[in-house]
Enzyme design. Structure first.
Site, PDB file in Angstrom:
ATOM      1  N   HIS A  37       0.834  -1.213   0.000  1.00 42.27           N
ATOM      2  CA  HIS A  37       0.000   0.000   0.000  1.00 42.27           C
ATOM      3  C   HIS A  37       0.865   1.258   0.000  1.00 42.27           C
ATOM      4  CE1 HIS A  37      -2.822  -2.887   2.163  1.00 42.27           C
ATOM      5  NE2 HIS A  37      -3.520  -2.525   1.110  1.00 42.27           N
ATOM      6  N   GLY A 147      -2.447  -2.261  -7.144  1.00 41.71           N
ATOM      7  CA  GLY A 147      -1.241  -3.092  -7.216  1.00 41.71           C
ATOM      8  C   GLY A 147      -1.380  -4.215  -8.228  1.00 41.71           C
ATOM      9  N   LYS A 149      -0.185  -6.967  -7.719  1.00 38.34           N
ATOM     10  CA  LYS A 149      -0.415  -8.155  -6.885  1.00 38.34           C
ATOM     11  C   LYS A 149      -1.789  -8.755  -7.179  1.00 38.34           C
ATOM     12  CE  LYS A 149      -0.864 -10.852  -3.167  1.00 38.34           C
ATOM     13  NZ  LYS A 149      -2.043 -10.435  -2.475  1.00 38.34           N
ATOM     14  N   GLN A 153      -7.836  -8.226 -10.752  1.00 36.52           N
ATOM     15  CA  GLN A 153      -8.605  -7.056 -10.304  1.00 36.52           C
ATOM     16  C   GLN A 153      -8.228  -5.819 -11.116  1.00 36.52           C
ATOM     17  OE1 GLN A 153      -9.314  -5.919  -5.979  1.00 36.52           O
ATOM     18  NE2 GLN A 153      -7.620  -4.553  -6.451  1.00 36.52           N
ATOM     19  N   SER A 185       0.912  -8.697   1.579  1.00 40.05           N
ATOM     20  CA  SER A 185      -0.553  -8.839   1.628  1.00 40.05           C
ATOM     21  C   SER A 185      -1.012  -8.696   3.070  1.00 40.05           C
ATOM     22  CB  SER A 185      -0.966 -10.217   1.098  1.00 40.05           C
ATOM     23  OG  SER A 185      -2.312 -10.488   1.455  1.00 40.05           O
TER      24      SER A 185
END
Lengths: 281, 281
Positions: A37, A147, A149, A153, A185
């Protein structure tokens, strides 16, 4: 740094910034902030005059109520962390504030939302798209930061923004990893003594990368067989999926040419983890 | 008055207006403009500094491909009409401009979209919500104007705007009627020699109003029986539905108290028509 809980108060702050002609960056989060983040936030504060961080554990994107209940939350610590960054506004609404009047409107990207993660988490991406659409409408950012990651999404949100002509630039930021390679995470707090097992997915991804880039292997069935073998040799891990797909439409690739996304999900007894890498062959 | 076909050109025009701090009104239409549209446009030009009228026959809201094909279009006449109003910008995109890159994102208001009109036109309101959401994102209006003629549409759009926190004020404008009471509609050009039959629905609505306001009848089963009788005594008309519902959630009302919406749809051989009235008992 202001912390607000009400949509109307965000609108008031945003209106002032808009009128002054400054650019707004939005970093949507579910809190329990980590280095991943912070990297998104630093990118926003370096590119935008005004940075908004939202903290909202969105119930509508959890297919499993138990997962929602136990999702880590630590708003006080999050706010302390954000104070050290150049964040201008934190939007931390309650569930009641975000979903009043029996909300029944949904935003959905068909197709892309039903495969890979979507197959294991039905309704997840519909929940994500709906809440992100709401956040975009509330904050009206020039840029929003997500992100890599959560690769699927990010690809889905980009498709939603393009399909609905939402006036925002969606920026993807690289996955941040811990020293041993584990992707940052919020869920990592649940790994406990299964650190070695949690790293199996990343090991499989790196091995596939090596096979493509160093050994010149292009047949994805060979690559996936090797990758899956790495994961399944650990005890107590469920491999949910491991796939090599096209970056645009997430369809499986048979023979590797150009950029591909290798992504997977594993389930340890105490936590479900996802990870991915992009390989440019 | 500028006429533009490209989304990017609308964005450029809108950006200038936004920067000058002026208010923007949007009147979304499917063209073939009539007095109903003109009333919406006049309301917008009187309330907003800058008025945008969109003309787009949206394929995704037609459940019947034949209805889409034969829907009346007359863009030249529309533009001539708009020149006489104080319209600032006409946005008349092609289907390809609005739906590029295999669009697969949908906005849907569940529940409200599946009843009444939605029951007879599956997918209709999903198409409406998606295109209206796109238009809102492209034009970024302060206010958007819709006719009460399409009451269910207006209620659904208001719900979508509220649920998704879209920063726009949705204004409902009264139905405009021809001298004999027929609600203005682009589809009226298809009525031909069935004028008398086309008025049956309005007659039923007015009779129900009279029974409520003058005769004090509150039992909706009595009211609907009388209303349906008026329509079905005409030859060659299919009564699709006639209902008395709550203004907020469109659920059927049993005993009339306060405001109700009486709405219906009839099908003549050459055209399907809808109409409604609001009654405040």
């Amino acid at each position: 740094m202001k912390v607000v809980e009400k949509i109307d108060n965000v609108r008031k702050e945003v209106k002032k910034i808009k009128e002054s002609g400054k650019s707004i960056g939005l970093v949507p989060t579910m809190g329990c902030l980590h280095y991943g983040h912070l990297s998104l936030i630093k990118t926003s504060t370096s590119e935008c005059a005004f940075t908004v961080v939202s903290i909202f554990v969105n119930p509508s994107q959890f297919n499993d109520p138990d997962d929602y209940k136990k999702y880590p939350r630590d708003i006080k610590r999050d706010i302390e962390l954000l104070k050290k960054e150049k964040v201008d506004l934190v939007f931390a609404p309650s569930v009641e504030e975000m979903y009043k009047e029996k909300a029944s409107t949904y935003v959905e990207v068909k197709g892309l939302s039903d495969i890979l993660e979507g197959k294991f988490r039905p309704g997840h991406f519909r929940g994500v798209c709906t809440v992100v659409c709401k956040l975009f409408n509330i904050v009206q950012p020039d840029r929003a930061y997500f992100g890599w990651k959560d690769a699927q999404q990010l690809i889905i949100i980009r498709k939603m923004v393009s399909d609905l002509d939402i006036p925002v630039e969606v920026k993807g930021c690289p996955t941040v990893r811990e020293k041993d390679g584990l992707a940052a995470s919020s869920r990592n707090v649940f790994i406990g003594d299964k650190r070695k097992e949690s790293l199996s997915l990343y090991k499989a991804l790196k091995r596939i990368e090596e096979m493509i880039l160093k050994e010149g292997i292009r047949d994805t069935s060979v690559l996936l067989k090797e990758g899956k073998g790495i994961i399944t040799k650990y005890q107590g891990i469920e491999l949910q999926y491991l796939e090599i797909v096209n970056m645009e439409d997430l369809t499986p690739v048979k023979k590797i040419e150009g950029k591909v996304l290798v992504l997977g999900a594993i389930k340890l007894p105490s936590v479900r983890l996802i990870d991915n890498i992009i390989i440019d062959a």
